[in-house]
Design a protein around this motif. Structure first.
Motif, short mmCIF file in Angstrom:
data_model
loop_
_atom_site.label_atom_id
_atom_site.label_comp_id
_atom_site.label_asym_id
_atom_site.label_seq_id
_atom_site.Cartn_x
_atom_site.Cartn_y
_atom_site.Cartn_z
N HIS A 82 -52.76 -35.35 -43.69
CA HIS A 82 -53.00 -36.40 -42.70
C HIS A 82 -54.41 -36.27 -42.13
O HIS A 82 -54.89 -35.15 -41.88
CB HIS A 82 -51.97 -36.31 -41.57
N ARG A 84 -55.51 -36.56 -39.24
CA ARG A 84 -55.55 -35.90 -37.93
C ARG A 84 -54.80 -34.55 -37.97
O ARG A 84 -54.38 -34.05 -36.94
CB ARG A 84 -54.95 -36.81 -36.86
N SER A 85 -54.67 -34.00 -39.16
CA SER A 85 -53.88 -32.79 -39.35
C SER A 85 -54.32 -31.65 -38.43
O SER A 85 -53.48 -30.99 -37.79
CB SER A 85 -53.95 -32.34 -40.80
N HIS A 143 -46.08 -43.07 -41.30
CA HIS A 143 -46.79 -41.81 -41.51
C HIS A 143 -45.74 -40.77 -41.93
O HIS A 143 -44.82 -40.48 -41.16
CB HIS A 143 -47.50 -41.36 -40.24
N PHE A 171 -44.71 -36.90 -43.23
CA PHE A 171 -45.17 -35.51 -43.17
C PHE A 171 -44.21 -34.63 -43.97
O PHE A 171 -43.00 -34.78 -43.89
CB PHE A 171 -45.21 -35.01 -41.73
N ASP A 201 -47.84 -29.77 -44.16
CA ASP A 201 -48.71 -30.88 -44.56
C ASP A 201 -50.09 -30.78 -43.91
O ASP A 201 -50.20 -30.62 -42.69
CB ASP A 201 -48.05 -32.20 -44.16
N TRP A 242 -40.82 -38.75 -40.94
CA TRP A 242 -41.76 -39.86 -40.86
C TRP A 242 -41.63 -40.58 -39.51
O TRP A 242 -40.62 -40.51 -38.82
CB TRP A 242 -41.56 -40.84 -42.01
N PHE A 286 -47.59 -35.82 -33.70
CA PHE A 286 -48.42 -36.98 -34.01
C PHE A 286 -48.01 -38.17 -33.14
O PHE A 286 -48.86 -38.91 -32.63
CB PHE A 286 -48.29 -37.34 -35.49
#
Length: 294
Positions: free
Chosen positions: A178, A180-181, A169, A171, A175, A161, A234
Motif C-alpha cells: 500500500h 501509505r504502508s 483497499h 491488505f 503487506d 479490506w 488505514f
C-alpha cells in the motif's frame, strides 16, 4: 431482524423476537439457532431444536455448533455420529468448540478425522497443520503443507479490506504494497503502545490454530502487521474523527488481533465495525460486542 441481532451480539433480543412468532418457519428457527450459536447458548438451542419437526441440515449443524461452543463437546460429537451425511460440517463445529474450550488434544484428533473424511479439501490440511503448530509439532506442520502441495491444493490466505470513496483497499499479512504502508505501520505501533484504561493486548493465541487460514504465516509477523490491523489503522487515518471504521476479513479474527483492535479503538477514540465469517465485531471504548467469545 433476529438474524441481524444475532450477528451483532444481541442474542437475547433475537430470541425474544422469535418467541413472538406463533408458528416459526425454517428461516425463523435458523435465525434463533444462529443467535444461540454465536453466543454459545446450549440450553436455548436445545429447546429450539426439539421444537423443529423436520430439522434441515443447517439446523442440525447450528445446533451442534451451539453445543460445541458452549463446551458440550461430547454431545456435539454424538450428533456427528448420528448424522453421518453432515459429519464434515459438524466436526468443523466441534473443532471450533475445542478452540474456545482450549482442548488442543481433542481439536487435533477431530481435525485428523476431518482430513480422513475429506482429503481433497485444502482447508482440512490447514486446520490440522495449525492444530499441530499450536502444539509445537513443526515437523507435522511441514508434512501437512507438503501433502497439500503434492495434491495441488492451495489453502486460502487471510486478508482484510476496507472501502473508502468507492475504492476497495485490500491488505494481506505483512503487506507493504500500500502507498501509505509506512505511515500505517507507524500509527499501528503508536496506537497499540498508547496508555489506555484496559489491559494490554494478548500476545499468544495457540488455540487460533483451529482456523481456516495459515496462522503460522501470521505467527511470523508481529500483530501490527496482520491484515485486519493494517485495514483498521488505514481506516482511522483516512476517515473523519467521528466516522465509523468498517472492515471485512475473510477469516476468523485471532485473539491477539482482537485484543489489539480493542486497544486501538480506545486509544484512537474510534468505533470499529469488523465483519469476519462468523459475525460482526463492534469495537467501542475498548470493548467488543462479542463479549470476547467468538
Amino acid at each position: 431482524m433476529a438474524h441481524g441481532l444475532a450477528l451483532h451480539g444481541r442474542p437475547r433480543a433475537a430470541l425474544r423476537l422469535i418467541r413472538r412468532i406463533p408458528r416459526p418457519d425454517a428461516a425463523a428457527f435458523y435465525a434463533a439457532l444462529k443467535a444461540c450459536h454465536v453466543s454459545c447458548l446450549a440450553a436455548p438451542a436445545r429447546a429450539l431444536f426439539l421444537r423443529i419437526r423436520d430439522p434441515r441440515p443447517e439446523h442440525v449443524v447450528l445446533f451442534a455448533g451451539a453445543l460445541a461452543r458452549a463446551g458440550q463437546l461430547a454431545e456435539a460429537a454424538a450428533l456427528a455420529a448420528a448424522h453421518r451425511h453432515l459429519r464434515v460440517e459438524i466436526l468443523r463445529a466441534v473443532i471450533d468448540g475445542c478452540r474456545i474450550a482450549g482442548d488442543l488434544q481433542l481439536g487435533r484428533s477431530t481435525a485428523e478425522q476431518l482430513l480422513e473424511l475429506d482429503p481433497l479439501s485444502a482447508d482440512n490440511y490447514v486446520l490440522l497443520g495449525n492444530a499441530y503448530a499450536a502444539q509445537g509439532r513443526w515437523k507435522m506442520v511441514e508434512k501437512m503443507r507438503e501433502m497439500a502441495r503434492d495434491l495441488g491444493l492451495k489453502p486460502s490466505k487471510a486478508c482484510s479490506w476496507i472501502e473508502l470513496k468507492g475504492k476497495v483497499h485490500v491488505f494481506a499479512v505483512g503487506d507493504v504494497a500500500h502507498p501509505r504502508s509506512q505511515r500505517i505501520r507507524w500509527e499501528a505501533r503508536r496506537l497499540m503502545a498508547a496508555p489506555v484504561g484496559g489491559s494490554d493486548p494478548e500476545t499468544g493465541d495457540g488455540l487460533a490454530g483451529f482456523a481456516l487460514h495459515d496462522v503460522d504465516e501470521e505467527r511470523e509477523c508481529v500483530v501490527g502487521g496482520h491484515s485486519e490491523i493494517l485495514a483498521v489503522v488505514f481506516g482511522v487515518l483516512s476517515t473523519p474523527e467521528t466516522a465509523l471504521v468498517r472492515v471485512t476479513k475473510n477469516a476468523r479474527l485471532s485473539r491477539p488481533c482482537h485484543s489489539a483492535i480493542k486497544r486501538i479503538s480506545e486509544a484512537a477514540g474510534r468505533e470499529v465495525l469488523l465483519r469476519d465469517p462468523l459475525r460482526f465485531h463492534h469495537f467501542r471504548h475498548g470493548e467488543c460486542s462479542c463479549g470476547d467469545v467468538w
